[in-house]
Design a protein around this motif. Sequence first.
Motif, PDB file in Angstrom:
ATOM      1  N   MET A 168       0.843  -1.194   0.000  1.00 17.96           N
ATOM      2  CA  MET A 168       0.000   0.000   0.000  1.00 17.96           C
ATOM      3  C   MET A 168       0.880   1.246   0.000  1.00 17.96           C
ATOM      4  O   MET A 168       1.781   1.379   0.828  1.00 17.96           O
ATOM      5  N   LEU A 169       0.622   2.147  -0.930  1.00 20.92           N
ATOM      6  CA  LEU A 169       1.404   3.381  -1.041  1.00 20.92           C
ATOM      7  C   LEU A 169       0.470   4.550  -1.303  1.00 20.92           C
ATOM      8  O   LEU A 169      -0.448   4.451  -2.125  1.00 20.92           O
ATOM      9  N   ASP A 170       0.691   5.671  -0.613  1.00 21.93           N
ATOM     10  CA  ASP A 170      -0.095   6.861  -0.908  1.00 21.93           C
ATOM     11  C   ASP A 170       0.728   7.781  -1.792  1.00 21.93           C
ATOM     12  O   ASP A 170       1.933   7.932  -1.632  1.00 21.93           O
ATOM     13  N   VAL A 171       0.040   8.394  -2.750  1.00 23.24           N
ATOM     14  CA  VAL A 171       0.688   9.237  -3.761  1.00 23.24           C
ATOM     15  C   VAL A 171      -0.021  10.582  -3.785  1.00 23.24           C
ATOM     16  O   VAL A 171      -1.238  10.645  -3.971  1.00 23.24           O
ATOM     17  N   SER A 172       0.745  11.648  -3.601  1.00 24.52           N
ATOM     18  CA  SER A 172       0.146  12.983  -3.559  1.00 24.52           C
ATOM     19  C   SER A 172       0.392  13.790  -4.825  1.00 24.52           C
ATOM     20  O   SER A 172      -0.209  14.844  -5.005  1.00 24.52           O
ATOM     21  N   GLU A 176       4.869  11.127  -8.960  1.00 25.49           N
ATOM     22  CA  GLU A 176       5.304  10.022  -8.105  1.00 25.49           C
ATOM     23  C   GLU A 176       4.622   8.703  -8.460  1.00 25.49           C
ATOM     24  O   GLU A 176       5.043   7.634  -7.996  1.00 25.49           O
ATOM     25  N   LEU A 177       3.562   8.780  -9.276  1.00 28.40           N
ATOM     26  CA  LEU A 177       2.732   7.594  -9.491  1.00 28.40           C
ATOM     27  C   LEU A 177       3.435   6.461 -10.241  1.00 28.40           C
ATOM     28  O   LEU A 177       3.315   5.294  -9.825  1.00 28.40           O
ATOM     29  N   PRO A 178       4.176   6.715 -11.339  1.00 30.58           N
ATOM     30  CA  PRO A 178       4.783   5.582 -12.072  1.00 30.58           C
ATOM     31  C   PRO A 178       5.682   4.705 -11.203  1.00 30.58           C
ATOM     32  O   PRO A 178       5.541   3.476 -11.214  1.00 30.58           O
ATOM     33  N   GLU A 179       6.579   5.310 -10.443  1.00 31.16           N
ATOM     34  CA  GLU A 179       7.468   4.495  -9.614  1.00 31.16           C
ATOM     35  C   GLU A 179       6.703   3.837  -8.474  1.00 31.16           C
ATOM     36  O   GLU A 179       6.998   2.705  -8.090  1.00 31.16           O
ATOM     37  N   ALA A 183       6.626  -0.163  -7.639  1.00 23.58           N
ATOM     38  CA  ALA A 183       6.977  -0.690  -6.316  1.00 23.58           C
ATOM     39  C   ALA A 183       5.833  -1.507  -5.723  1.00 23.58           C
ATOM     40  O   ALA A 183       6.049  -2.584  -5.154  1.00 23.58           O
ATOM     41  N   ALA A 184       4.605  -1.006  -5.854  1.00 27.80           N
ATOM     42  CA  ALA A 184       3.446  -1.718  -5.299  1.00 27.80           C
ATOM     43  C   ALA A 184       3.260  -3.069  -5.989  1.00 27.80           C
ATOM     44  O   ALA A 184       2.962  -4.080  -5.330  1.00 27.80           O
TER      45      ALA A 184
END
Length: 683
Positions: A168-172, A176-179, A183-184
């Motif tokens: 789980m990763l939060d993206v603001s 930052e979304l592609p990497e 990773a997720a």
Amino acid sequence: MFTTVLVANRGEIARRVIRTLRRMGIRSVAVYSDADAAEPHVREADVAVRLGPARPAESYLNIARIVDAAVRAGAEAIHPGYGFLSENAAFAQAVSDAGLVFIGPGVEALEVMGDKIRAKQRVTRDGVPVIPGIAEPGLDDDALTAAAAQIGYPVLIKPSAGGGGKGMLDVSDPSELPEALRAARRVAATAFGDDTLFLERLVTAPRHIEVQVLADEHGRVIHLGERECSLQRRHQKVIEEAPSPLIDEDTRERIGAAACAVARSVDYRGAGTVEFLVSAEQPGEFFFMEMNTRLQVEHPVTELVTGIDIVEQQLRIAAGEPLAVEQEQIRLSGHAVEARVYAEDDQFLPQAGRVLELRLPDEVRVDSGIAGGSVIGGDYDPMLAKIIAHAGTREHAFAALARALERTVVLGVTTNTRFLHGLVTDPGVLSGDFDTTTIDRRIAERAPAEVPETTWRAAALALHADAWRSAPTDSVWAAPTGWRLGGAPRGIDYRLSCDGEERTLRVAGRPEAASVDSSPAACRAVDGALLVHIDGLTTTIEAARDDDVLWLHDGHGARAFRIIDRDAATAHARGAADDAAPELRSPMPGTVVAVAADDGTHVAEGDTILVIEAMKMEHRITAPRAGRVDLHVGHGQAVARDAVVATVVPDDQETSDERGRAEPGDHPAPTPHEGDQSEHRTR
């Protein structure tokens, strides 16, 4: 009721299940990997079966080996614990195919609730509110990127399979979304064998509330109240309590009814947990997140406030018995709070080592999987123990937990006990004013903790006492006095490094009547610990030495003091002076799961060079400056903590070949005592 049950897990949860099996007179079968052959759960079971090497894929995740072990041991049922295969539908089917009972829900419930996308679709049909987002199977990165723009940032990436916050990763920010997606997917594929992802809107200031349910095969479903699980980092819970200070009686009834509805929607059987997000500003409003189709790590707090042994209920339900308690009979008594003790440093990076000394409090409930001598490696989750306090009020429960954490001593591996103590004594936490972002904010705001002066002195005094114990009693030359011809003994200098700071302290005299840097001090051994008198205060400390590291527990947590001898100091000074090609080191023991930069290529400052995974957590190694990268490891390679994994030759420096041809004296190294204050690097 079963006569023999195999526990398909390890550590504290295996011990927890074995404890109930023993109380019920049921023969227990443990399984273990080579890394766990001497661990407590193996010794405590009636019989134990080896699965294979330490790697989970060859041991605790190997379905065929576990089922075979159960058949050979004469087990009639398998309890999966939590984690590993506990929510794996294929495992449940394999158990059933072997003629055994899976102590958990049916295959359909596992399949539906194990797929968060299907779960959200199923409960939505039943009118249970869900968080806005996109949850469809087969979404590729392009589709997720387009969906994120429609949902609006910040968004939360979640794997469809598995749980425990992994992947789980939060993206603001869109950049930052592609990497983050890469990773997720990597974590999800490694942890769950399925890299399917979906997105949710990231709810600001949320509270994480979960409801414990029990359901038998006769159609009865009840709930055991809620647990407050908002104190978490990296979406992994740290402190849990029951009941929640946020929930009133009306909301408790409504959220409990919703949880039971979720369980009925998949004809659930056994113990399960339904998780909700609740707005801190509007505590009467809640959203379904997921259902965990297994026993939860935090189940002890529910057991303490209800008086119900949830593992026993799992066994009885699996054996076909009806629930013996009605919903209206469930009463919550007092308050319970649990702290998870992890092997991790102040940055929450997993740590490894051998447990040299272990003392756990006996006035509260402790669920632990370790013992003195246990080896903590990088193959498994870093949780070592759970400390759980129960009292008549929330205030008293937190106070009891704080005292218990002060008495929790783990030497030989770095743990988070100091951080936990600070958390359970924090005024905001005690007032109930927190949410799932609280720990992240506290970390960003906190200043680096300095090692107290008295702790430095206690460390030097402990080393001095050890030197006196080891010295021959009949030799004035060997006694650690600093004796010199023609003058008074000057004492012994101890050079130590701790938390990035380095100090040299002089201790003179015998330990029971000494001085540290000319200040009076004394210590003596009492019941395996040291009674230390410094600055007019007497304190009991626990200490243990492992080669060049002194582990010391001063009542607030353990610290590792590295003992620096002359050779190490010289090497450290030379290494600090040569900054031509910075060494990038692994902050934790683990495995290289991704290599983002090719050997010999140019990288910019901040570029990811490689990714190391340990204990179900990923850590990126990035370039500290622009330059040419020289890799020292490859994909899939295991690395030790502090191992050099790459170097970056800066753009404004000569190549490594040119440095090799430099004339002697071009880079004179300072002496070890020239005041170098850079961080000490272990080698």
